[in-house]
Design a protein around this motif. Sequence first.
Motif, short mmCIF file in Angstrom:
data_model
loop_
_atom_site.label_atom_id
_atom_site.label_comp_id
_atom_site.label_asym_id
_atom_site.label_seq_id
_atom_site.Cartn_x
_atom_site.Cartn_y
_atom_site.Cartn_z
N VAL A 86 0.88 -1.17 0.00
CA VAL A 86 0.00 0.00 0.00
C VAL A 86 0.91 1.22 0.00
O VAL A 86 1.79 1.35 0.85
N THR A 87 0.73 2.08 -0.98
CA THR A 87 1.50 3.33 -1.02
C THR A 87 0.53 4.49 -0.84
O THR A 87 -0.62 4.43 -1.27
N VAL A 88 0.99 5.50 -0.17
CA VAL A 88 0.16 6.68 0.08
C VAL A 88 0.91 7.89 -0.43
O VAL A 88 2.07 8.12 -0.05
N ASP A 89 0.26 8.67 -1.28
CA ASP A 89 0.94 9.85 -1.82
C ASP A 89 0.78 11.04 -0.90
O ASP A 89 0.13 10.95 0.16
N GLU A 90 1.36 12.18 -1.28
CA GLU A 90 1.34 13.37 -0.43
C GLU A 90 -0.05 13.92 -0.18
O GLU A 90 -0.32 14.57 0.82
N ALA A 91 -0.98 13.62 -1.08
CA ALA A 91 -2.37 14.07 -0.91
C ALA A 91 -3.17 13.11 -0.04
O ALA A 91 -4.35 13.34 0.22
N GLY A 92 -2.56 12.00 0.34
CA GLY A 92 -3.23 11.03 1.20
C GLY A 92 -3.95 9.93 0.43
O GLY A 92 -4.62 9.09 1.03
N ALA A 93 -3.84 9.91 -0.90
CA ALA A 93 -4.48 8.87 -1.70
C ALA A 93 -3.67 7.58 -1.62
O ALA A 93 -2.45 7.60 -1.80
N ALA A 94 -4.36 6.50 -1.33
CA ALA A 94 -3.69 5.20 -1.20
C ALA A 94 -3.88 4.39 -2.48
O ALA A 94 -4.90 4.49 -3.15
N SER A 95 -2.88 3.60 -2.79
CA SER A 95 -2.98 2.68 -3.93
C SER A 95 -2.14 1.46 -3.64
O SER A 95 -1.26 1.47 -2.78
N LEU A 96 -2.45 0.40 -4.36
CA LEU A 96 -1.68 -0.84 -4.25
C LEU A 96 -0.67 -0.89 -5.38
O LEU A 96 -0.99 -0.58 -6.52
N GLU A 97 0.54 -1.29 -5.05
CA GLU A 97 1.61 -1.42 -6.05
C GLU A 97 2.31 -2.74 -5.81
O GLU A 97 2.43 -3.18 -4.66
N PRO A 98 2.79 -3.39 -6.87
CA PRO A 98 3.55 -4.63 -6.65
C PRO A 98 4.83 -4.35 -5.86
O PRO A 98 5.49 -3.34 -6.10
N ALA A 99 5.13 -5.23 -4.92
CA ALA A 99 6.36 -5.07 -4.15
C ALA A 99 7.56 -5.18 -5.08
O ALA A 99 8.55 -4.48 -4.92
N ASP A 100 7.47 -6.05 -6.07
CA ASP A 100 8.51 -6.21 -7.09
C ASP A 100 7.79 -6.23 -8.43
O ASP A 100 7.16 -7.23 -8.78
N PRO A 101 7.81 -5.13 -9.16
CA PRO A 101 7.01 -5.03 -10.39
C PRO A 101 7.48 -5.90 -11.55
O PRO A 101 6.77 -6.04 -12.53
N ALA A 102 8.64 -6.53 -11.44
CA ALA A 102 9.16 -7.30 -12.56
C ALA A 102 8.45 -8.64 -12.77
O ALA A 102 8.10 -8.97 -13.89
N PRO A 103 8.23 -9.46 -11.74
CA PRO A 103 7.63 -10.77 -11.97
C PRO A 103 6.21 -10.67 -12.53
O PRO A 103 5.43 -9.79 -12.16
N LEU A 104 5.90 -11.60 -13.40
CA LEU A 104 4.58 -11.64 -14.02
C LEU A 104 3.48 -11.75 -12.98
O LEU A 104 2.46 -11.06 -13.07
N ALA A 105 3.66 -12.59 -11.98
CA ALA A 105 2.64 -12.76 -10.94
C ALA A 105 2.35 -11.45 -10.22
O ALA A 105 1.20 -11.16 -9.88
N ALA A 106 3.37 -10.64 -10.01
CA ALA A 106 3.16 -9.35 -9.34
C ALA A 106 2.32 -8.42 -10.20
O ALA A 106 1.43 -7.72 -9.70
N VAL A 108 0.14 -9.34 -12.45
CA VAL A 108 -1.21 -9.89 -12.47
C VAL A 108 -1.93 -9.58 -11.16
O VAL A 108 -3.09 -9.15 -11.16
N ALA A 109 -1.25 -9.76 -10.03
CA ALA A 109 -1.85 -9.47 -8.73
C ALA A 109 -2.26 -8.00 -8.65
O ALA A 109 -3.34 -7.67 -8.15
N HIS A 110 -1.40 -7.14 -9.14
CA HIS A 110 -1.69 -5.70 -9.14
C HIS A 110 -2.92 -5.41 -10.00
O HIS A 110 -3.82 -4.66 -9.60
N ALA A 111 -2.98 -5.99 -11.18
CA ALA A 111 -4.12 -5.77 -12.08
C ALA A 111 -5.42 -6.28 -11.46
O ALA A 111 -6.46 -5.62 -11.53
N ILE A 112 -5.36 -7.45 -10.82
CA ILE A 112 -6.55 -8.01 -10.18
C ILE A 112 -6.99 -7.14 -9.02
O ILE A 112 -8.19 -6.89 -8.83
N ALA A 113 -6.05 -6.66 -8.22
CA ALA A 113 -6.39 -5.80 -7.08
C ALA A 113 -7.10 -4.53 -7.55
O ALA A 113 -8.12 -4.13 -6.99
N ARG A 114 -6.57 -3.91 -8.59
CA ARG A 114 -7.20 -2.70 -9.12
C ARG A 114 -8.57 -2.98 -9.71
O ARG A 114 -9.52 -2.23 -9.51
#
Length: 182
Positions: A86-106, A108-114
Amino acid sequence: MNEKASAPGELAFVAALVNTLDVETGRDFLDTAEGRAEFGVSEREAGDAKELREALRVACLAHAGHAPHRTARTLSQLLAGAPLLVTVDEAGAASLEPADPAPLAARVAHAIARATADGSWLRLKACEAEDCLWAYYDRSPAGRRRWCSMQVCGARAKMRTYRARSGPSGTSGTPGTPGTSG
């Protein structure tokens, strides 16, 4: 076989992964260097990518209300090693990001979460036709599409149903019709 059924946002990536296998012809895009490069997987990782693809297909079949045509490890098992942060920007908006964006599973998990967050995940489905199983995005108002293409897979299914009802001689079975009993 899709007809204007591209999925929104990152679900298009997931649909594209599922559709790397043409079930009808047996052609597997992940067997090519170009296909693996498109999804960021090495030749060594291709087997894992195929397993992920088939688990996604099972989930897409479930979204469409169909039993899977083949077995695969569960999507949950395959995505367990792809943590999201979970990442939170300066405006306080939260989003989910892959911990390691390189692997395919990450990815896919990110796309499914969104897609889960915006309600679009359950509309990514797989065609009911056993010789197709193509992933498509269901844009129908009721969300009850069964085939990737009404003109191809839907028409074939309806013709098979019609022929089965008509009987082996091609008659409709209506009393008084030549070639039928009654």
